[in-house]
Design a protein around this motif. Structure first.
Motif, PDB file in Angstrom:
ATOM      1  N   GLN A  19       0.729  -1.368  -0.038  1.00 40.20           N
ATOM      2  CA  GLN A  19      -0.065   0.028  -0.044  1.00 40.20           C
ATOM      3  C   GLN A  19       0.994   1.172   0.014  1.00 40.20           C
ATOM      4  OE1 GLN A  19      -3.658   0.553   0.354  1.00 40.20           O
ATOM      5  NE2 GLN A  19      -4.045  -1.617   0.410  1.00 40.20           N
ATOM      6  N   PRO A  20       0.466   2.414  -0.644  1.00 42.82           N
ATOM      7  CA  PRO A  20       1.150   3.675  -0.666  1.00 42.82           C
ATOM      8  C   PRO A  20       0.968   4.461   0.625  1.00 42.82           C
ATOM      9  CG  PRO A  20      -0.954   3.946  -1.763  1.00 42.82           C
ATOM     10  CD  PRO A  20      -0.805   2.376  -1.563  1.00 42.82           C
ATOM     11  N   ASP A  21       0.261   3.961   1.657  1.00 45.66           N
ATOM     12  CA  ASP A  21       0.042   4.522   2.734  1.00 45.66           C
ATOM     13  C   ASP A  21      -0.295   3.206   3.911  1.00 45.66           C
ATOM     14  OD1 ASP A  21      -0.330   5.816   5.347  1.00 45.66           O
ATOM     15  OD2 ASP A  21      -1.248   7.416   4.704  1.00 45.66           O
ATOM     16  N   PRO A  22       0.668   2.463   4.402  1.00 46.15           N
ATOM     17  CA  PRO A  22       0.229   1.130   5.023  1.00 46.15           C
ATOM     18  C   PRO A  22      -0.519   1.555   6.492  1.00 46.15           C
ATOM     19  CG  PRO A  22       2.720   1.752   4.977  1.00 46.15           C
ATOM     20  CD  PRO A  22       2.097   2.661   3.990  1.00 46.15           C
ATOM     21  N   ALA A  23      -0.221   2.467   7.147  1.00 44.14           N
ATOM     22  CA  ALA A  23      -0.854   2.892   8.302  1.00 44.14           C
ATOM     23  C   ALA A  23      -2.250   3.191   7.960  1.00 44.14           C
ATOM     24  CB  ALA A  23      -0.252   4.140   8.985  1.00 44.14           C
ATOM     25  N   ALA A  24      -2.664   3.855   6.974  1.00 51.11           N
ATOM     26  CA  ALA A  24      -3.979   4.241   6.646  1.00 51.11           C
ATOM     27  C   ALA A  24      -4.510   2.833   6.179  1.00 51.11           C
ATOM     28  CB  ALA A  24      -4.138   5.251   5.350  1.00 51.11           C
ATOM     29  N   ALA A  61      -1.279  -9.383   6.334  1.00 50.76           N
ATOM     30  CA  ALA A  61      -0.263  -8.202   6.587  1.00 50.76           C
ATOM     31  C   ALA A  61      -0.288  -7.375   5.631  1.00 50.76           C
ATOM     32  CB  ALA A  61       1.310  -8.838   6.556  1.00 50.76           C
ATOM     33  N   ILE A  62       0.102  -5.988   6.247  1.00 46.93           N
ATOM     34  CA  ILE A  62      -0.066  -4.788   5.335  1.00 46.93           C
ATOM     35  C   ILE A  62       1.322  -4.230   5.184  1.00 46.93           C
ATOM     36  CG2 ILE A  62      -0.914  -2.538   5.059  1.00 46.93           C
ATOM     37  CD1 ILE A  62      -3.480  -3.660   6.693  1.00 46.93           C
ATOM     38  N   SER A  63       1.838  -3.916   3.870  1.00 50.11           N
ATOM     39  CA  SER A  63       3.102  -3.287   4.006  1.00 50.11           C
ATOM     40  C   SER A  63       3.203  -1.950   3.131  1.00 50.11           C
ATOM     41  CB  SER A  63       4.238  -4.243   3.357  1.00 50.11           C
ATOM     42  OG  SER A  63       4.174  -4.693   2.048  1.00 50.11           O
ATOM     43  N   GLY A  64       4.186  -1.181   2.957  1.00 49.42           N
ATOM     44  CA  GLY A  64       4.451  -0.429   2.076  1.00 49.42           C
ATOM     45  C   GLY A  64       5.318  -0.795   0.879  1.00 49.42           C
ATOM     46  N   PHE A  65       5.585   0.125  -0.175  1.00 50.83           N
ATOM     47  CA  PHE A  65       5.999  -0.601  -1.423  1.00 50.83           C
ATOM     48  C   PHE A  65       7.857  -0.493  -0.813  1.00 50.83           C
ATOM     49  CE2 PHE A  65       2.679   2.057  -3.444  1.00 50.83           C
ATOM     50  CZ  PHE A  65       1.874   0.854  -3.717  1.00 50.83           C
ATOM     51  N   TYR A  66       8.409  -1.437  -1.623  1.00 55.75           N
ATOM     52  CA  TYR A  66       9.929  -1.809  -1.207  1.00 55.75           C
ATOM     53  C   TYR A  66      10.550  -1.108  -2.625  1.00 55.75           C
ATOM     54  CZ  TYR A  66       8.433  -4.652   2.489  1.00 55.75           C
ATOM     55  OH  TYR A  66       7.939  -5.173   3.991  1.00 55.75           O
ATOM     56  N   ASP A  67      11.968  -0.919  -2.325  1.00 53.13           N
ATOM     57  CA  ASP A  67      12.689  -0.215  -3.302  1.00 53.13           C
ATOM     58  C   ASP A  67      12.975  -1.411  -4.535  1.00 53.13           C
ATOM     59  OD1 ASP A  67      12.979   2.286  -2.064  1.00 53.13           O
ATOM     60  OD2 ASP A  67      14.852   1.613  -1.066  1.00 53.13           O
ATOM     61  N   GLY A  68      12.548  -0.943  -5.784  1.00 53.61           N
ATOM     62  CA  GLY A  68      12.867  -1.815  -6.793  1.00 53.61           C
ATOM     63  C   GLY A  68      11.533  -2.656  -7.330  1.00 53.61           C
ATOM     64  N   ALA A  69      10.501  -2.494  -6.477  1.00 53.31           N
ATOM     65  CA  ALA A  69       9.163  -3.370  -6.416  1.00 53.31           C
ATOM     66  C   ALA A  69       8.161  -2.428  -7.045  1.00 53.31           C
ATOM     67  CB  ALA A  69       8.602  -3.712  -5.302  1.00 53.31           C
ATOM     68  N   PRO A  70       7.367  -3.089  -7.918  1.00 49.52           N
ATOM     69  CA  PRO A  70       6.191  -2.199  -8.532  1.00 49.52           C
ATOM     70  C   PRO A  70       5.695  -1.416  -7.514  1.00 49.52           C
ATOM     71  CG  PRO A  70       6.103  -4.494  -9.396  1.00 49.52           C
ATOM     72  CD  PRO A  70       7.019  -4.499  -8.366  1.00 49.52           C
ATOM     73  N   GLN A  71       5.098  -0.114  -7.698  1.00 48.37           N
ATOM     74  CA  GLN A  71       4.460   0.649  -7.035  1.00 48.37           C
ATOM     75  C   GLN A  71       2.998   0.717  -7.465  1.00 48.37           C
ATOM     76  OE1 GLN A  71       6.751   2.862  -4.493  1.00 48.37           O
ATOM     77  NE2 GLN A  71       7.785   0.792  -5.263  1.00 48.37           N
ATOM     78  N   VAL A 263     -18.295  -6.951  -3.822  1.00 45.64           N
ATOM     79  CA  VAL A 263     -16.677  -6.628  -4.424  1.00 45.64           C
ATOM     80  C   VAL A 263     -16.660  -5.411  -3.697  1.00 45.64           C
ATOM     81  CG1 VAL A 263     -15.292  -6.364  -6.010  1.00 45.64           C
ATOM     82  CG2 VAL A 263     -16.948  -8.222  -6.305  1.00 45.64           C
ATOM     83  N   LEU A 264     -15.558  -5.159  -3.101  1.00 46.56           N
ATOM     84  CA  LEU A 264     -15.134  -3.912  -2.443  1.00 46.56           C
ATOM     85  C   LEU A 264     -13.757  -3.326  -3.048  1.00 46.56           C
ATOM     86  CD1 LEU A 264     -16.330  -4.855   1.259  1.00 46.56           C
ATOM     87  CD2 LEU A 264     -17.650  -3.874  -0.658  1.00 46.56           C
ATOM     88  N   ARG A 265     -13.616  -2.002  -2.763  1.00 46.21           N
ATOM     89  CA  ARG A 265     -12.441  -1.236  -3.052  1.00 46.21           C
ATOM     90  C   ARG A 265     -11.945  -0.666  -1.926  1.00 46.21           C
ATOM     91  NH1 ARG A 265     -13.602   0.877  -7.855  1.00 46.21           N
ATOM     92  NH2 ARG A 265     -14.441   2.562  -6.951  1.00 46.21           N
ATOM     93  N   ASP A 266     -10.498  -0.718  -1.586  1.00 43.09           N
ATOM     94  CA  ASP A 266     -10.140   0.134  -0.405  1.00 43.09           C
ATOM     95  C   ASP A 266      -9.710   1.496  -0.955  1.00 43.09           C
ATOM     96  OD1 ASP A 266      -7.424   0.004  -1.527  1.00 43.09           O
ATOM     97  OD2 ASP A 266      -6.850  -1.570  -0.298  1.00 43.09           O
ATOM     98  N   PRO A 267      -9.370   2.241   0.073  1.00 46.83           N
ATOM     99  CA  PRO A 267      -9.189   3.616  -0.502  1.00 46.83           C
ATOM    100  C   PRO A 267      -7.973   3.941  -1.435  1.00 46.83           C
ATOM    101  CG  PRO A 267      -9.411   3.530   1.955  1.00 46.83           C
ATOM    102  CD  PRO A 267      -9.480   2.077   1.411  1.00 46.83           C
ATOM    103  N   ALA A 268      -7.080   2.744  -1.332  1.00 42.22           N
ATOM    104  CA  ALA A 268      -5.685   2.951  -2.250  1.00 42.22           C
ATOM    105  C   ALA A 268      -6.330   2.344  -3.845  1.00 42.22           C
ATOM    106  CB  ALA A 268      -4.522   2.316  -1.790  1.00 42.22           C
ATOM    107  N   GLY A 269      -7.446   1.884  -3.901  1.00 45.61           N
ATOM    108  CA  GLY A 269      -7.772   1.300  -4.910  1.00 45.61           C
ATOM    109  C   GLY A 269      -7.704  -0.349  -5.307  1.00 45.61           C
TER     110      GLY A 269
END
Length: 286
Positions: A19-24, A61-71, A263-269
């Motif tokens: 996620q772009p904002d894992p805390a959110a 689990a929920i994580s942020g984006f890692y360097d080199g991984a697709p955003q 079918v649902l969509r979270d705030p990040a899409g």
């Protein structure tokens, strides 16, 4: 209590979302599913990894984006294997791709990022300290790992070659991937599990189901991918709650064989499914 692992090789065992904002994202999913999230990464790590728990058992689990991984925010499916390296080789021989070669995840396990013949990505997980989700098939936890494909025949051949999966055709209920012998393991974990399914009227072979297989509509631009269905106590309430938390309802709650789904969509899409088990819907056609 049994000391057996919940999983055997060839069974999806874990799910996480980038996620772009894992805390959110943690706030959204905690509000929707009642998760308690804790960052499992050391304090000096920039990218958090929030492990979600229900009843003190790990769910996902929920994580942020890692360097080199697709955003690209997504839900990831992990499949339990005896050897990530051997599976990566077998997968390549079957025509798939290894997007990230096997690597160690601290003392937790060894994994690889892979893609099938259509490009649907998934992870293989060779467990060490981390033994997969401890809570599944209960409200707020993973109920199904879902492959969305345009070519079910090539998917059948590929996943059979790599994991030994077979297809269970449920007619109006769609198709499922099964792993022969999985029910024997589940009966050791939960004595009488298969007998209970038979008594409930579950289709023959359903006791060996490990994932679902869905055909992407011909006029859709959705790419082949792995998705997640979470179990919920009430699909209508889950849809309303997701909207309240800043998400969106992609498909309103509707009855389906054995279930009521939305079918649902979270705030990040990120799109995911919430399914309520409704035995009375056994005869409903899709």
């Amino acid at each position: 209590m049994s000391t057996l692992d919940r999983y055997i090789p060839g069974v999806p065992c874990w799910a996480d979302t980038e996620q772009p904002d894992p805390a959110a994202a943690a706030a959204f999913y905690s509000g929707l599913f009642g998760w308690e999230c804790e960052n499992a990464m050391p304090s000096d790590e920039d990218t958090p990894y929030f492990v979600a728990r229900l009843k003190d058992g790990d769910v996902a689990a929920i994580s942020g984006f890692y360097d080199g991984a697709p955003q690209q925010p997504t839900w990831n499916t992990y499949i339990w294997v005896e050897s990530a390296d051997e599976t990566a080789t077998k997968l390549t021989e079957a025509g798939g791709r290894v997007l990230q070669a096997p690597f160690d995840v601290m003392d937790q396990g060894r994994m690889a990022v892979c893609a099938d013949l259509e490009g649907a990505t998934f992870m293989v997980w060779e467990p060490r300290a981390h033994r997969g989700s401890a809570v599944v098939n209960e409200p707020g936890s993973v109920n199904f790992n879902d492959l969305y494909t345009r070519d079910p025949e090539s998917a059948r051949r590929f996943y059979n070659a790599v994991f030994g999966w077979e297809i269970l055709d449920l007619g109006p209920g769609g198709q499922m991937f099964t792993l022969p012998g999985y029910s024997d393991h589940l009966d050791l974990l939960y004595p009488g599990n298969t007998a209970e399914m038979v008594a409930m009227g579950a289709p023959a072979g359903f006791e060996n189901v490990v994932a679902s297989l869905s055909l992407i509509d011909a006029d859709s631009d959705i790419p082949p991918h792995w998705g997640i269905t979470f179990a919920v106590a009430d699909a209508d309430e889950a849809a309303a709650r997701a909207a309240e938390l800043g998400g969106a309802v992609v498909a309103a709650p509707a009855d389906a064989p054995w279930t009521r789904v939305t079918v649902l969509r979270d705030p990040a899409g990120v799109v995911f499914t919430a399914g309520q088990f409704v035995p009375e819907n056994a005869s409903v056609t899709s």
